[in-house]
Motif scaffolding. Sequence first.
Motif: not given
Length: 166
Positions: A115-119
């Motif tokens: 999600r939202e490229h957080k990882a």
Amino acid sequence: MPALTFDDPRVIAYLERLAAAGFLNKAVFNAIGEELLLSTDARFDSQTDPDGRPWEPLNAKYAEWKRAFHGHDRILKLRGYLRDTLRYQATDVSVAIGSNRVYSAIHQFGGQAGREHKATIPARPYLGVSDDDVAAIRRAVKTRINLEMAMTEEMLANALQVMPED
């Protein structure tokens, strides 16, 4: 599907000799595809890249979650979908191997995900060609050639002239 190019000079030279002898065809690339599929599958067991380096370990929190809910903390194996969708496609001039899973590239190359490229997912290469793969391809292709060479006098004469194994 992530794309890899064969740039190993040993493999290229070998394939060029096969082409000159008239033995390069879909059967050869099917044999190569089978060998690469076997070695790629084995990397999921060894959890190593094509050069034998261990994959980056899982994030501690994620590893703990996997152990609690799935009974293991194996890398790139939650339900086995990525591994189970590995396929190859051969033509008369090439072979491609990979998965149709949308997340296959992120695991091969690494990058931002979730999600939202957080990882941040580290690269865990499972596709590629190792020294063992080169040897296995040569054995597999030699077997194919030996079976095909016995079919006609013309094929045998051509192989003796070019000598793909020289």
